[in-house]
Design a protein around this motif. Structure first.
Motif, PDB file in Angstrom:
ATOM      1  N   ALA A  84       0.811  -1.221   0.000  1.00  0.00           N
ATOM      2  CA  ALA A  84       0.000   0.000   0.000  1.00  0.00           C
ATOM      3  C   ALA A  84       0.843   1.269   0.000  1.00  0.00           C
ATOM      4  N   ASP A  85       2.084   1.168   0.478  1.00  0.00           N
ATOM      5  CA  ASP A  85       2.970   2.332   0.515  1.00  0.00           C
ATOM      6  C   ASP A  85       3.875   2.414  -0.710  1.00  0.00           C
ATOM      7  N   GLY A  86       3.705   1.516  -1.663  1.00  0.00           N
ATOM      8  CA  GLY A  86       4.505   1.531  -2.876  1.00  0.00           C
ATOM      9  C   GLY A  86       5.825   0.785  -2.782  1.00  0.00           C
ATOM     10  N   ASN A  87       6.051   0.085  -1.681  1.00  0.00           N
ATOM     11  CA  ASN A  87       7.283  -0.706  -1.529  1.00  0.00           C
ATOM     12  C   ASN A  87       7.171  -1.992  -2.334  1.00  0.00           C
ATOM     13  N   GLU A  88       8.231  -2.317  -3.068  1.00  0.00           N
ATOM     14  CA  GLU A  88       8.251  -3.555  -3.836  1.00  0.00           C
ATOM     15  C   GLU A  88       8.164  -4.753  -2.885  1.00  0.00           C
ATOM     16  N   LEU A  89       7.253  -5.652  -3.187  1.00  0.00           N
ATOM     17  CA  LEU A  89       7.073  -6.844  -2.353  1.00  0.00           C
ATOM     18  C   LEU A  89       8.043  -7.935  -2.778  1.00  0.00           C
ATOM     19  N   PRO A  90       8.518  -8.706  -1.810  1.00  0.00           N
ATOM     20  CA  PRO A  90       9.427  -9.808  -2.152  1.00  0.00           C
ATOM     21  C   PRO A  90       8.678 -10.894  -2.918  1.00  0.00           C
ATOM     22  N   PRO A  91       9.423 -11.768  -3.570  1.00  0.00           N
ATOM     23  CA  PRO A  91       8.768 -12.874  -4.291  1.00  0.00           C
ATOM     24  C   PRO A  91       8.147 -13.865  -3.307  1.00  0.00           C
ATOM     25  N   ILE A  92       7.465 -14.812  -3.870  1.00  0.00           N
ATOM     26  CA  ILE A  92       6.852 -15.893  -3.084  1.00  0.00           C
ATOM     27  C   ILE A  92       7.768 -17.103  -3.178  1.00  0.00           C
ATOM     28  N   LEU A  93       8.068 -17.722  -2.038  1.00  0.00           N
ATOM     29  CA  LEU A  93       8.906 -18.917  -2.005  1.00  0.00           C
ATOM     30  C   LEU A  93       8.002 -20.139  -2.008  1.00  0.00           C
ATOM     31  N   LEU A  94       8.154 -20.978  -3.012  1.00  0.00           N
ATOM     32  CA  LEU A  94       7.405 -22.223  -3.121  1.00  0.00           C
ATOM     33  C   LEU A  94       8.404 -23.365  -2.973  1.00  0.00           C
ATOM     34  N   ALA A  95       8.186 -24.217  -1.984  1.00  0.00           N
ATOM     35  CA  ALA A  95       9.113 -25.325  -1.729  1.00  0.00           C
ATOM     36  C   ALA A  95       8.320 -26.587  -1.428  1.00  0.00           C
ATOM     37  N   GLU A  96       8.915 -27.732  -1.779  1.00  0.00           N
ATOM     38  CA  GLU A  96       8.273 -29.000  -1.455  1.00  0.00           C
ATOM     39  C   GLU A  96       9.315 -30.103  -1.321  1.00  0.00           C
ATOM     40  N   PHE A  97       8.922 -31.100  -0.564  1.00  0.00           N
ATOM     41  CA  PHE A  97       9.700 -32.320  -0.419  1.00  0.00           C
ATOM     42  C   PHE A  97       8.789 -33.456  -0.846  1.00  0.00           C
ATOM     43  N   ARG A  98       9.357 -34.439  -1.505  1.00  0.00           N
ATOM     44  CA  ARG A  98       8.566 -35.591  -1.930  1.00  0.00           C
ATOM     45  C   ARG A  98       9.089 -36.845  -1.239  1.00  0.00           C
ATOM     46  N   ALA A  99       8.164 -37.638  -0.757  1.00  0.00           N
ATOM     47  CA  ALA A  99       8.517 -38.937  -0.189  1.00  0.00           C
ATOM     48  C   ALA A  99       8.866 -39.867  -1.348  1.00  0.00           C
ATOM     49  N   ASP A 100       9.471 -40.998  -1.054  1.00  0.00           N
ATOM     50  CA  ASP A 100       9.866 -41.942  -2.096  1.00  0.00           C
ATOM     51  C   ASP A 100       8.702 -42.354  -2.985  1.00  0.00           C
ATOM     52  N   ASP A 101       7.491 -42.375  -2.428  1.00  0.00           N
ATOM     53  CA  ASP A 101       6.335 -42.786  -3.230  1.00  0.00           C
ATOM     54  C   ASP A 101       5.743 -41.640  -4.038  1.00  0.00           C
ATOM     55  N   GLY A 102       6.371 -40.455  -3.988  1.00  0.00           N
ATOM     56  CA  GLY A 102       5.921 -39.327  -4.789  1.00  0.00           C
ATOM     57  C   GLY A 102       4.963 -38.403  -4.067  1.00  0.00           C
ATOM     58  N   ASP A 103       4.497 -38.798  -2.871  1.00  0.00           N
ATOM     59  CA  ASP A 103       3.611 -37.925  -2.120  1.00  0.00           C
ATOM     60  C   ASP A 103       4.392 -36.720  -1.611  1.00  0.00           C
ATOM     61  N   VAL A 104       3.754 -35.566  -1.620  1.00  0.00           N
ATOM     62  CA  VAL A 104       4.392 -34.367  -1.094  1.00  0.00           C
ATOM     63  C   VAL A 104       4.399 -34.469   0.423  1.00  0.00           C
ATOM     64  N   THR A 105       5.516 -34.128   1.018  1.00  0.00           N
ATOM     65  CA  THR A 105       5.654 -34.189   2.465  1.00  0.00           C
ATOM     66  C   THR A 105       6.562 -33.064   2.920  1.00  0.00           C
ATOM     67  N   SER A 106       6.683 -32.866   4.197  1.00  0.00           N
ATOM     68  CA  SER A 106       7.631 -31.884   4.701  1.00  0.00           C
ATOM     69  C   SER A 106       8.761 -32.624   5.390  1.00  0.00           C
ATOM     70  N   SER A 107       9.901 -31.968   5.480  1.00  0.00           N
ATOM     71  CA  SER A 107      11.063 -32.620   6.057  1.00  0.00           C
ATOM     72  C   SER A 107      11.953 -31.584   6.712  1.00  0.00           C
ATOM     73  N   SER A 108      12.689 -32.009   7.696  1.00  0.00           N
ATOM     74  CA  SER A 108      13.685 -31.155   8.319  1.00  0.00           C
ATOM     75  C   SER A 108      14.872 -32.026   8.656  1.00  0.00           C
ATOM     76  N   SER A 109      16.046 -31.592   8.245  1.00  0.00           N
ATOM     77  CA  SER A 109      17.221 -32.406   8.472  1.00  0.00           C
ATOM     78  C   SER A 109      18.474 -31.577   8.297  1.00  0.00           C
ATOM     79  N   SER A 110      19.559 -32.028   8.835  1.00  0.00           N
ATOM     80  CA  SER A 110      20.840 -31.351   8.702  1.00  0.00           C
ATOM     81  C   SER A 110      21.381 -31.523   7.294  1.00  0.00           C
TER      82      SER A 110
END
Length: 119
Positions: A84-110
């Motif tokens: 609303a103030d005319g500041n450029e908005l950052p892009p949208i981050l789209l991320a996904e992880f897939r399980a071995d069977d192809g289902d989308v899942t989330s993951s966290s790991s080192s």
């Protein structure tokens, strides 16, 4: 009355939990280092005029981190373009992880040992 399948599931869950926490303990220094990298970026989204570049840097860091974990990630143009103030908005981050069977899942790991506790 408990069936043999229930007992087997309990053993499998216990083994998974044990391996997971062993992995976390062994990777603690890596996790702390990675967290330190992330919080070092002053990506204060409520202060877009002063931190727009930092927000973009954090999004790029996150995209790259997701990819080191084996996920896919990309930055998409923000369809709103400016706030609303005319500041450029950052892009949208789209991320996904897939399980071995192809289902989308989330993951966290080192990033240094991303699947060792799962094997």
């Amino acid at each position: 009355m408990s069936s043999n399948n229930d007992e087997h599931d309990d053993d499998r869950d216990s083994s998974f939990t044990h391996r997971f926490f062993q992995h976390v303990e062994a990777s603690l220094d890596d996790y702390i280092s990675e967290l330190g990298q992330a919080v070092a970026i002053p990506s204060i989204s409520s202060d877009l005029p002063n931190h727009g570049k930092d927000i973009l840097k954090m999004m790029e860091w996150t995209r790259d981190y997701v990819e080191t974990l084996g996920g896919t990630a990309r930055l998409l143009p923000n369809p709103k373009k400016v706030d609303a103030d005319g500041n450029e908005l950052p892009p949208i981050l789209l991320a996904e992880f897939r399980a071995d069977d192809g289902d989308v899942t989330s993951s966290s790991s080192s990033s240094s040992s991303s699947s060792s506790w799962q094997d």
